[in-house]
Design a protein around this motif. Structure first.
Motif: not given
Length: 975
Positions: A558-559, A576-578, A583-585, A594-595
C-alpha cells in the motif's frame, strides 16, 4: 614493403661511342643534354583499378588452388571517414555524438600515420545550422560550446578542439607543451542558414573557411600558425560532435554532415559538396514559418476582433444593439463611421477555426485589452516568446486545441482524423511541442493526412530542439532501428536516449503529486488490467484494511502504491508516509527504511534529519540491506567518511541490495575508494551488477562507460544505446499516457486506445507497439483502415527487435502465423518454424501445438530448432516420440485453456501409433470385443424381453384377480 609517394623521372642524351664504353659508369653526368621531372604518386588505395584486357585462360583455374590463390586482398582503408551524414539535433545541453577512429590495417599506412604525429595533416568538413550559439557558455572556462572535439575517455581535451562562443565566433583550442592555447576568429558564423565549415590542420598551421548562401559565395577564411609543433593521434581517444558530458554544452541547431579526411590537407574547392537532395536540405527547416503564415495572420486579426468587441461590452451594456445583417453590412461594407454601430463580434473564416476561436475567447477574457498580446510576438515554433503573458497565452490556447483533438478521437473515432490533424497543426504553429509530436506521428503513419516520413522527422527534430522527451525518444528509436527514413547510427541514437535516461534519473529525485508510476501492461494480460484500481477500488480498500490490521506485506504494498502512484492510485506522499510510519512502529524493517528516508529528505512531511537517521539506524541494527545503503549514502555525501561508506556498501551488497553496486561503482569511478586510484573497469563491473537488477543510476553510468570504453573494455555503442533506452523508458512522463491507453481499452473506447498507443509506439516503446499490433489485429470497427502503414505485422515485428527476454511469446507466435499463412505472399515455413520455436521456448502452448501440427504434416523443420528446445537427436528423429513430447509439453503449460485440446491431441497420436504398431492384434482384439459386445447386447436384449413378458403376464393376472373379486356378491361373503 615500401610505399612510394614521390617519383623522379630522369632523361639524358649521350653519343653512341660513350654508350658503348664498358667503363663509363656515370653517363648522366657526362651527358650533353639532360633533364628530370618530379611526379606525384597516388596512395595505393586511391589509384584507379584497371582490369586486364585479357587474362590467361588457365589462371582462373589456378586461382582456386591455395598455393596460387591471391584472393586475400587488402581491406579497404578509409582516408575519407564519414562521421555523420544525416541531420542530428543539438538543443544546447551537454550531449554529443561520440565517434572513434581505428588504426590502419596496412602496416605501411599505419607506420606513415605514426610518423606524422608531430606533423599532423587533416581536413574536417562540417555542415551546421545554428539557431542559438551557446546557451551554456558559462559552464566552462573556455566560455564556448562544442562543435568538434578530440578527447580521451574521461573527457580530457586533446588536439584539436573546435568551439563556438556565445557571440558566434569560431574558436580553435589545442594542447601544447605549455598548456591549452585558444584562438578565436573575428568573423561570426551566421544563424538560421546552412553553413559549410572546412577546417584544416597542416603541421603548425590551421585554416578555417566558413561558406553559406547561394552557391556558398558568402563567408570568410581565417588561418593561424603556432610557434611549436602540434601532436595529433587520431586513433587515441574519441571524437565528440556537439556537446560533452558535464563540462561542455552544444549549440542549438543541427549538424547535417561531418567528414574527416585523414592525413590530407584539402582546399575548400577540393571538398566535394553533398547531394542537393541530401536530407538536411530536404527537411526544409527554414520553411516552417511560411507554412504557418496564413494561420498566424488570421489569429492576429481574430484577437483584434475579440478584444475590440470585449472592450465594447465592458464599456457599454451588452444588449445595446442587436446583430442583424443590415448592421453587419453597414459597418463592414460601407464607409460609415457611426460610433453607435456595434463592432464585429466574430472574425471571418470562422468555419475552419471554430475550435481555436473558443480558446481565443477564453484567453481574451483574462488578458490585458490595451494591446493585442499576440501582435508582433507570434513566431512559429519559437523556443520562447518575448513575454510571460504571451507564453501563457500560447500554452493555454494550444493545450485547449490538443484537448479538443483528443476529445474528437474519443467521441467520433479516427474517421475524423483529418480534423484532428488540422487542430494539431494550429497548436504546432503556436509552438506546442506535444502538438508537433502528435502531428509528426500522424504524418509518419498517414493518419488523417498523406504519409510523409521526411516531414515527420522534421517535426520530431523541432520537438527535440525544445527538449521534448517523446520527440527525442522518437529520433533515438529511428536511428537505433534505421527506419522511417533515418539511417542506422547507434552513436547518434545513444546521444538521444542518453538525454532521456538522464531526465529519468533526475525525475526520480523530484516528487510530484501528479506523477503516475510507469507500468507496462499488455492487453492480453487481463489480470493486470483488472488489477488497476483507485482509492475506492476493492483492491485498494482491501489492502488498506489489511495494513490497518498490521499485515506487513499489505503495509509495504500500500505504501508503494501511494508513494509511486501505481496501479491506478493517485500519488499521495503524505498518506504513504502515514502507512510507512504505522509499519515502522509495528517493526516492519522495510517500512522503517522508507519512513526514515522520507523523514530525512522531507517527503510528505517537514524534513527531520535527526529522526530520519535514527529510524535508519534502528533498521540497520537488524541488518536490513536498504538501511545499510542509506547510512552509507549519508557517510559518503554528508560526512565524507569514505572508509565507512565503502564498508557499508560492501556489507549491503553481500546482502543483495541493488543500490550498493551503484555506490561502489561511483566510488571506483571517481577515485573515492580509500587507498585506490580511479578504476573504470571495477566501476563498470559494479555498475553492471546493479544495472541488471533495475537500478536506474547504475544503468545510466554503465551505458556511459560502454559508450566510451574503459582501459580493458572497448567502446560498445550497441550495449550503451540499449541500456540508455532501457533506462529512458522508465521515465515518469510515460506513466500517464500508458494508463490512459489501458483505461481506454478497458472502457472499450478502441479508437482512442489505438490513437494513444500509436503515439507511444512511435517513441519506440515496446509494450506500446505490442498493444497497438494487438488492437490492429482485433480491428474493432475497421480502425486499421484509417492508418496508411501496415499496423499489426509492422509493430509485432518491431517488438522482436528488442532483447529476447523483453519480447513476449505472443509476438513470436503472431510472426510465425504471418509466415505460415503467407500473408502478403510472404510464406516461409522455415521462418515460421523458427518463430514458433522461440515462442515455445518461452512456454507458449499454442506454439508447441503449431510445431506438432507441422511435424504431423511432414513440414521440414531445421534440426537446430529441436536442439534449441532441448530435444535429443534420438527424439526428434522419431516422429511419434517427438509429437507425444510436444503435446505433453503443451498440456503441461501453465495456461489452463490449453490442457483439453493438447490432451485430446496427445491421446489421438498415442492411439494412432498403437493402431499402426499393433494393427493385427488390435483388429483381432477389436473383432472379439465387437463379438462379445454383440453377444452381451443380444443376451441383455433377450433377458430384458423375457423379463418384460413376465411382468406383463403378472400384471394381466393381477388385473383378472381384481376383476373376479369385484364380481362376487356381498351376500356370498356372509358365512
Amino acid at each position: 614493403m615500401w610505399l612510394i609517394s614521390l617519383a623522379k623521372i630522369r632523361v639524358w642524351l649521350v653519343d653512341q661511342l660513350k654508350w658503348s664504353r664498358p667503363n663509363e659508369s656515370d653517363l648522366y653526368t657526362i651527358a650533353k643534354s639532360r633533364d628530370f621531372v618530379k611526379l606525384g604518386v597516388l596512395p595505393p588505395y586511391s589509384r584507379p583499378f584497371k582490369s586486364p584486357a585479357c587474362s590467361i585462360w588457365i589462371w582462373p583455374i589456378l586461382q582456386r588452388l591455395p598455393r596460387f590463390s591471391d584472393s586475400q586482398t587488402c581491406v579497404v582503408e578509409k582516408e575519407r571517414v564519414v562521421l555523420l551524414d544525416y541531420p542530428a539535433v543539438f538543443n544546447g545541453n551537454t550531449y554529443g555524438i561520440i565517434k572513434q577512429l581505428s588504426q590502419y590495417t596496412d602496416p605501411g599506412l599505419e607506420r606513415d600515420r605514426q610518423e606524422r604525429f608531430w606533423a599532423p595533416q587533416l581536413t574536417l568538413e562540417m555542415w551546421v545550422y545554428i539557431i542559438e550559439y551557446c546557451p551554456l557558455y558559462r559552464l566552462n572556462g573556455a566560455e564556448g560550446c562544442g562543435l568538434f572535439m578530440h578527447i580521451d575517455g574521461q573527457g580530457k581535451i586533446f588536439t584539436p578542439v573546435l568551439l563556438i562562443n556565445r557571440h558566434g565566433n569560431f574558436q580553435v583550442d589545442v594542447q601544447s607543451t605549455t598548456g591549452y592555447i585558444g584562438i578565436k576568429t573575428n568573423d561570426v558564423i551566421p544563424r538560421n542558414v546552412w553553413t559549410r565549415i572546412v577546417f584544416t590542420l597542416d603541421h603548425r598551421k590551421w585554416t578555417v573557411s566558413a561558406n553559406y548562401g547561394a552557391g556558398l559565395k558568402e563567408g570568410f577564411t581565417t588561418s593561424y600558425t603556432y610557434n611549436e609543433d602540434m601532436y595529433v593521434d587520431d586513433t587515441s581517444g574519441l571524437w565528440a560532435i556537439g556537446g560533452l558530458d558535464w563540462n561542455m554544452g552544444s549549440f542549438v541547431g543541427y549538424m547535417g554532415r561531418v567528414v574527416y579526411y585523414r592525413q590530407r590537407v584539402l582546399q575548400p574547392h577540393q571538398v566535394s559538396l553533398p547531394d542537393p537532395y541530401h536530407p538536411m536540405f530536404e527537411l526544409h527547416l527554414t520553411r516552417k514559418r511560411e507554412k504557418c503564415e496564413t494561420f498566424l495572420n488570421w489569429l492576429d486579426t481574430a484577437v483584434d476582433v475579440y478584444q475590440k468587441y470585449r472592450r465594447y461590452v465592458l464599456d457599454n451594456r451588452p444588449d445595446v444593439c442587436q446583430y442583424d445583417p443590415y448592421q453587419f453590412f453597414t459597418k463592414f461594407l460601407s464607409n460609415s463611421e457611426d460610433p453607435q454601430t456595434c463592432p464585429m463580434k466574430r472574425p471571418f473564416n470562422l468555419r475552419n477555426h471554430r475550435h481555436i476561436s473558443r480558446q481565443l475567447q477564453k484567453v481574451v477574457g483574462t488578458m490585458d485589452l490595451s494591446k493585442n498580446f499576440l501582435h508582433g510576438d507570434l513566431e512559429a515554433y519559437s523556443r520562447s516568446s518575448k513575454s510571460n503573458e504571451s507564453r501563457a497565452a500560447f500554452m493555454a490556447i494550444s493545450v485547449g486545441l490538443i484537448e479538443n483533438a483528443t476529445q474528437i478521437v474519443s467521441d467520433r473515432g479516427l474517421r475524423h482524423a483529418s480534423k484532428v490533424v488540422q487542430l494539431f497543426k494550429q497548436a504546432a504553429c503556436l509552438g506546442n511541442d506535444d502538438a508537433m509530436y502528435y502531428l509528426a506521428v500522424m504524418m509518419n503513419n498517414g493518419v488523417g493526412c498523406p504519409l510523409d516520413e521526411l516531414q515527420s522527422l522534421a517535426y520530431f527534430m523541432l520537438g527535440t530542439l525544445n527538449k521534448h522527451v517523446f520527440s527525442i525518444m522518437a529520433l533515438g528509436h529511428r536511428h537505433l532501428m534505421g527506419m522511417d527514413g533515418a539511417p542506422l547510427d547507434k552513436d547518434v541514437a545513444y546521444m538521444y536516449y542518453k538525454q532521456v535516461a538522464d531526465r529519468t534519473r533526475n525525475d526520480k529525485e523530484e516528487h510530484k503529486e501528479t506523477d503516475v508510476a510507469t507500468e507496462y501492461i499488455r492487453l492480453i494480460d487481463e489480470a493486470k488490467i483488472e488489477a488497476l484500481t483507485s482509492e475506492i477500488g476493492d483492491l485498494f480498500m482491501w489492502l488498506k484494511h489489511q495494513a490497518e490490521k498490521g499485515v506487513a506485506t499489505a503495509q509495504t504494498e500500500l505504501g508503494y502504491m501511494l508513494y509511486h502512484g501505481a496501479q491506478g492510485v493517485k500519488r499521495n506522499l503524505h498518506n504513504a508516509l502515514n502507512v510507512f510510519r504505522d509499519g515502522a512502529q509495528a517493526g516492519n524493517q522495510n517500512a522503517m527504511v522508507s519512513y526514515g528516508l522520507m523523514q530525512y529528505r522531507g517527503l510528505g512531511v517537514e524534513a527531520n534529519r535527526t529522526e530520519g537517521k535514527i529510524m535508519l539506524e534502528r533498521a540497520a541494527e537488524q541488518k536490513n540491506p536498504g538501511a545499510l545503503v542509506a547510512l552509507g549514502w549519508l557517510a559518503l555525501s554528508t560526512d565524507k567518511n569514505y572508509t565507512e561508506a565503502f564498508r557499508l556498501f560492501q556489507l549491503s551488497k553481500q546482502l543483495g541490495n541493488l543500490d550498493s553496486g551503484y555506490y561502489l561503482g561511483h566510488m571506483y569511478h571517481f577515485g573515492l575508494v580509500p587507498g585506490s586510484p580511479i578504476d573504470l573497469d571495477k566501476a563498470l563491473v559494479e555498475y553492471q551488477w546493479s544495472a541488471v537488477r533495475n537500478q536506474i543510476d547504475a544503468g545510466v553510468w554503465y551505458a556511459f562507460l560502454m559508450s566510451r570504453g574503459t582501459p580493458h573494455n572497448a567502446k560498445n555503442s550497441v550495449i550503451a544505446v540499449e541500456w540508455a533506452r532501457f533506462i529512458g523508458e522508465k521515465t515518469s512522463l510515460l506513466g500517464r499516457p500508458l494508463r490512459d491507453a489501458v483505461l481506454a481499452y478497458r472502457n472499450q473506447n478502441y479508437d482512442l486506445a489505438v490513437f494513444l498507443y500509436l503515439m507511444l509506439a512511435d517513441a519506440g516503446l515496446e509494450v506500446a507497439s505490442f498493444n497497438l499490433a494487438y488492437l490492429c489485429e482485433l480491428n474493432h470497427d475497421g480502425v486499421t483502415s484509417f492508418i496508411s502503414k501496415d499496423c499489426d505485422f509492422r509493430h509485432y515485428n518491431l517488438t522482436l527487435q528488442r532483447e529476447q527476454h523483453f519480447v513476449d511469446a505472443y509476438s513470436y507466435l503472431k510472426m510465425g502465423d504471418y509466415f505460415w499463412y503467407g500473408c502478403r505472399n510472404k510464406r516461409d515455413v522455415g521462418l515460421a518454424a523458427d518463430y514458433y520455436s522461440k515462442a515455445a521456448h518461452k512456454g507458449n502452448p499454442q506454439a508447441l501445438f503449431n510445431l506438432a501440427y507441422m511435424v504431423e504434416n511432414n513440414v521440414p523443420v531445421n534440426e537446430e530448432i529441436w536442439r534449441r528446445l532441448g530435444f535429443s537427436a534420438k527424439l526428434y528423429n522419431n516422429k511419434v516420440s517427438l509429437l507425444l513430447d510436444l503435446y505433453s509439453r503443451c498440456k503441461e503449460s501453465s495456461q489452463s485453456e490449453a490442457f483439453v485440446p493438447c490432451c485430446l491431441a496427445w491421446f489421438r497420436i498415442w492411439f494412432l501409433d498403437a493402431w499402426e504398431t499393433h494393427q493385427l492384434y488390435l483388429k483381432i482384439t477389436s473383432g472379439l470385443a465387437l463379438l462379445f459386445t454383440g453377444l452381451a447386447i443380444a443376451f441383455t436384449l433377450h433377458h430384458n424381453l423375457l423379463e418384460r413378458r413376465r411382468r406383463e403376464r403378472e400384471e394381466a393376472q393381477r388385473l383378472e384377480d381384481e376383476e373376479a373379486e369385484r364380481r362376487i356378491p356381498d351376500e356370498a361373503l356372509v358365512i
